[in-house]
Design an enzyme around this catalytic site. Structure first.
Site, PDB file in Angstrom:
ATOM      1  N   TRP A  40     142.519 -35.245 -84.072  1.00  0.00           N
ATOM      2  CA  TRP A  40     142.230 -34.098 -84.939  1.00  0.00           C
ATOM      3  C   TRP A  40     143.276 -33.016 -84.684  1.00  0.00           C
ATOM      4  O   TRP A  40     143.579 -32.719 -83.528  1.00  0.00           O
ATOM      5  CB  TRP A  40     140.827 -33.544 -84.650  1.00  0.00           C
ATOM      6  CG  TRP A  40     140.506 -32.405 -85.556  1.00  0.00           C
ATOM      7  CD1 TRP A  40     140.066 -32.487 -86.847  1.00  0.00           C
ATOM      8  CD2 TRP A  40     140.655 -31.009 -85.260  1.00  0.00           C
ATOM      9  NE1 TRP A  40     139.925 -31.230 -87.371  1.00  0.00           N
ATOM     10  CE2 TRP A  40     140.272 -30.300 -86.434  1.00  0.00           C
ATOM     11  CE3 TRP A  40     141.070 -30.295 -84.135  1.00  0.00           C
ATOM     12  CZ2 TRP A  40     140.291 -28.914 -86.496  1.00  0.00           C
ATOM     13  CZ3 TRP A  40     141.089 -28.907 -84.209  1.00  0.00           C
ATOM     14  CH2 TRP A  40     140.700 -28.235 -85.379  1.00  0.00           C
TER      15      TRP A  40
ATOM     16  N   TYR B  45     141.250 -35.850 -91.192  1.00  0.00           N
ATOM     17  CA  TYR B  45     142.237 -35.167 -90.347  1.00  0.00           C
ATOM     18  C   TYR B  45     143.571 -35.029 -91.071  1.00  0.00           C
ATOM     19  O   TYR B  45     144.236 -36.025 -91.372  1.00  0.00           O
ATOM     20  CB  TYR B  45     142.426 -35.902 -89.006  1.00  0.00           C
ATOM     21  CG  TYR B  45     141.144 -36.048 -88.196  1.00  0.00           C
ATOM     22  CD1 TYR B  45     140.008 -35.293 -88.466  1.00  0.00           C
ATOM     23  CD2 TYR B  45     141.067 -36.956 -87.141  1.00  0.00           C
ATOM     24  CE1 TYR B  45     138.839 -35.429 -87.744  1.00  0.00           C
ATOM     25  CE2 TYR B  45     139.897 -37.100 -86.389  1.00  0.00           C
ATOM     26  CZ  TYR B  45     138.790 -36.334 -86.713  1.00  0.00           C
ATOM     27  OH  TYR B  45     137.633 -36.479 -85.986  1.00  0.00           O
TER      28      TYR B  45
ATOM     29  N   SER C 103     128.557 -40.877 -86.737  1.00  0.00           N
ATOM     30  CA  SER C 103     129.052 -39.765 -85.936  1.00  0.00           C
ATOM     31  C   SER C 103     128.203 -38.545 -86.257  1.00  0.00           C
ATOM     32  O   SER C 103     127.778 -38.371 -87.400  1.00  0.00           O
ATOM     33  CB  SER C 103     130.527 -39.523 -86.287  1.00  0.00           C
ATOM     34  OG  SER C 103     131.004 -38.391 -85.597  1.00  0.00           O
TER      35      SER C 103
HETATM   36  P1  NAP Z   1     139.597 -31.691 -77.115  1.00  0.00           P
HETATM   37  O1  NAP Z   1     140.089 -33.079 -76.913  1.00  0.00           O
HETATM   38  O2  NAP Z   1     138.403 -31.238 -76.379  1.00  0.00           O
HETATM   39  O3  NAP Z   1     140.738 -30.643 -76.833  1.00  0.00           O
HETATM   40  C1  NAP Z   1     142.008 -30.744 -77.378  1.00  0.00           C
HETATM   41  C2  NAP Z   1     142.828 -29.624 -76.766  1.00  0.00           C
HETATM   42  O4  NAP Z   1     142.980 -29.868 -75.365  1.00  0.00           O
HETATM   43  C3  NAP Z   1     144.211 -29.545 -77.371  1.00  0.00           C
HETATM   44  O5  NAP Z   1     144.532 -28.174 -77.482  1.00  0.00           O
HETATM   45  C4  NAP Z   1     145.095 -30.195 -76.308  1.00  0.00           C
HETATM   46  O6  NAP Z   1     146.387 -29.636 -76.254  1.00  0.00           O
HETATM   47  C5  NAP Z   1     144.362 -29.826 -75.049  1.00  0.00           C
HETATM   48  N1  NAP Z   1     144.628 -30.785 -73.970  1.00  0.00           N
HETATM   49  C6  NAP Z   1     144.400 -32.120 -73.974  1.00  0.00           C
HETATM   50  N2  NAP Z   1     144.749 -32.672 -72.803  1.00  0.00           N
HETATM   51  C7  NAP Z   1     145.234 -31.651 -72.037  1.00  0.00           C
HETATM   52  C8  NAP Z   1     145.757 -31.572 -70.721  1.00  0.00           C
HETATM   53  N3  NAP Z   1     145.831 -32.662 -69.950  1.00  0.00           N
HETATM   54  N4  NAP Z   1     146.161 -30.351 -70.253  1.00  0.00           N
HETATM   55  C9  NAP Z   1     146.071 -29.236 -71.028  1.00  0.00           C
HETATM   56  N5  NAP Z   1     145.576 -29.252 -72.291  1.00  0.00           N
HETATM   57  C10 NAP Z   1     145.155 -30.445 -72.784  1.00  0.00           C
HETATM   58  O7  NAP Z   1     139.305 -31.396 -78.670  1.00  0.00           O
HETATM   59  P2  NAP Z   1     139.220 -32.221 -80.010  1.00  0.00           P
HETATM   60  O8  NAP Z   1     140.558 -32.547 -80.524  1.00  0.00           O
HETATM   61  O9  NAP Z   1     138.279 -31.444 -80.862  1.00  0.00           O
HETATM   62  O10 NAP Z   1     138.429 -33.568 -79.641  1.00  0.00           O
HETATM   63  C11 NAP Z   1     139.047 -34.788 -79.337  1.00  0.00           C
HETATM   64  C12 NAP Z   1     138.992 -35.761 -80.502  1.00  0.00           C
HETATM   65  O11 NAP Z   1     137.632 -36.054 -80.884  1.00  0.00           O
HETATM   66  C13 NAP Z   1     139.592 -35.223 -81.814  1.00  0.00           C
HETATM   67  O12 NAP Z   1     140.984 -35.145 -81.764  1.00  0.00           O
HETATM   68  C14 NAP Z   1     139.017 -36.199 -82.808  1.00  0.00           C
HETATM   69  O13 NAP Z   1     139.723 -37.429 -82.768  1.00  0.00           O
HETATM   70  C15 NAP Z   1     137.589 -36.364 -82.272  1.00  0.00           C
HETATM   71  N6  NAP Z   1     136.634 -35.447 -82.929  1.00  0.00           N
HETATM   72  C16 NAP Z   1     135.635 -35.994 -83.697  1.00  0.00           C
HETATM   73  C17 NAP Z   1     134.739 -35.167 -84.360  1.00  0.00           C
HETATM   74  C18 NAP Z   1     133.664 -35.761 -85.197  1.00  0.00           C
HETATM   75  O14 NAP Z   1     132.991 -35.025 -85.944  1.00  0.00           O
HETATM   76  N7  NAP Z   1     133.439 -37.064 -85.096  1.00  0.00           N
HETATM   77  C19 NAP Z   1     134.826 -33.772 -84.228  1.00  0.00           C
HETATM   78  C20 NAP Z   1     135.837 -33.249 -83.430  1.00  0.00           C
HETATM   79  C21 NAP Z   1     136.708 -34.095 -82.776  1.00  0.00           C
HETATM   80  P3  NAP Z   1     147.669 -30.393 -76.864  1.00  0.00           P
HETATM   81  O15 NAP Z   1     147.284 -30.894 -78.219  1.00  0.00           O
HETATM   82  O16 NAP Z   1     148.699 -29.334 -76.836  1.00  0.00           O
HETATM   83  O17 NAP Z   1     148.012 -31.535 -75.926  1.00  0.00           O
END
Ligand code: NAP
Length: 282
Positions: A21, A54, A142
């Site tokens: 995302w 996305y 989901s």
């Molecule tokens: P998340 O994974 O909780 O957080 C992403 C953030 O954390 C980004 O800003 C990323 O920065 C940072 N990050 C990741 N690894 C890091 C590290 N090792 N050190 C420092 N910062 C780090 O949030 P999310 O993207 O919402 O959730 C993950 C995935 O879940 C999504 O991408 C999507 O595929 C899925 N999702 C599904 C739904 C649904 O309704 N089914 C909803 C939301 C999300 P950088 O990008 O700069 O690395």
């Protein structure tokens, strides 16, 4: 990377996968994001989660770039249909569009992104059709709470739900009371999205708090402790999104150690689970 059986199937899934995302789409950051996804694959984070929503399909195209040249069976691809497309015909057509953007002939897991206004029987029937047609190996949902999952299960004629992808992080532990035990009993995996709370946990992961104390003990980082804690149940997987190689490498190191009972109770104390057991969404 540690793998575990996707409950109720013979498929192995890495404990830590990769989300997409808001993945950077253009320029140097876009190129780095593709490199990061590829690095994740090398490190065994072969579960890539995406959705037609996305970037309005752009994230799927970026995933296509990252998996180009990788043998198809070495990647576990999840995508999702938007609720507004979740009629029978709409679901089939949305899946076809996702396959085209991803440049693959089948998905591993196809999910209804969140409950829709179409009859659940219609969407489930389409998902079953996609399995029958070889367009996806497994199907799921989901953002479904217990009652929604029961309705979706009841609507299936021959198939079963392999996954419920839900919000789960240290400050949103609502699933632990009802949804997680229910899904375990039904052999439906939980895939925890937004494991880092999209930044809401940043301060906790920077400061010298409980997470750091535990991290220092295991020679790990606070983020690795978070991911390990969320996946301490064998039926829970997670999909942090990272757009740099450095972040992906850090996240990949979250599955090769065990937290002690003492670590878990310290984290429980610092980040207590909600009492109402309600499923939260973003
Ligand atoms: P998340 O994974 O909780 O957080 C992403 C953030 O954390 C980004 O800003 C990323 O920065 C940072 N990050 C990741 N690894 C890091 C590290 N090792 N050190 C420092 N910062 C780090 O949030 P999310 O993207 O919402 O959730 C993950 C995935 O879940 C999504 O991408 C999507 O595929 C899925 N999702 C599904 C739904 C649904 O309704 N089914 C909803 C939301 C999300 P950088 O990008 O700069 O690395």
């Amino acid at each position: 990377m540690q793998t575990r059986l996707l409950p109720g199937t013979k498929a192995l899934l890495p404990v830590i996968g990769q989300g997409t995302w808001d993945v950077p789409e253009h320029g140097a950051r876009g190129e780095e994001a593709v490199r990061a996804l590829r690095r994740g694959l090398e490190l065994g984070m072969t579960h890539i989660d995406t959705a037609e929503m996305y970037g309005s399909g752009r994230a799927e195209e970026i995933v296509a770039q990252a998996i180009a040249g990788v043998p198809r069976e070495q990647v576990f691809l999840t995508s999702k249909v938007l609720p507004s497309n979740a009629s029978f015909k709409g679901t089939i057509a949305a899946c076809e569009r996702s396959l085209k953007r991803l440049r693959v002939s089948y998905l591993d897991l196809y999910l209804l992104h969140w409950p829709s206004s179409f009859a659940i029987e219609e969407t489930m029937s389409a998902l079953e059709q996609l399995v029958a047609d070889g367009k996806t190996r497994f199907i799921g949902v989901s953002n479904f709470d217990v009652e929604d999952v029961k309705e979706a299960q009841a609507a299936l004629r021959r198939g079963r739900l392999a996954c419920n992808q839900v919000l789960y992080h240290l400050k949103e532990r609502g699933i632990e009371k009802r949804l997680l035990p229910f899904c375990k009993q039904e052999q439906i995996s939980i895939v925890a999205y937004t494991p880092f709370g999209r930044g809401t946990l940043a301060a906790d992961m920077r400061a010298g708090d409980v997470l750091h104390e535990i991290a220092a003990k295991h020679k790990k980082t606070a983020r690795q402790i978070v991911l390990r804690f969320l996946t301490r149940d064998p039926d829970v997987f997670t999909i942090p999104k990272a757009s740099t190689v450095k972040h992906v490498e850090e996240n990949s190191g979250a599955a090769d150690f065990e937290l002690t009972a003492g670590d878990i109770s310290q984290i429980d104390g610092a980040f207590p689970a909600r009492s109402d057991g309600r499923l939260a969404t973003l």
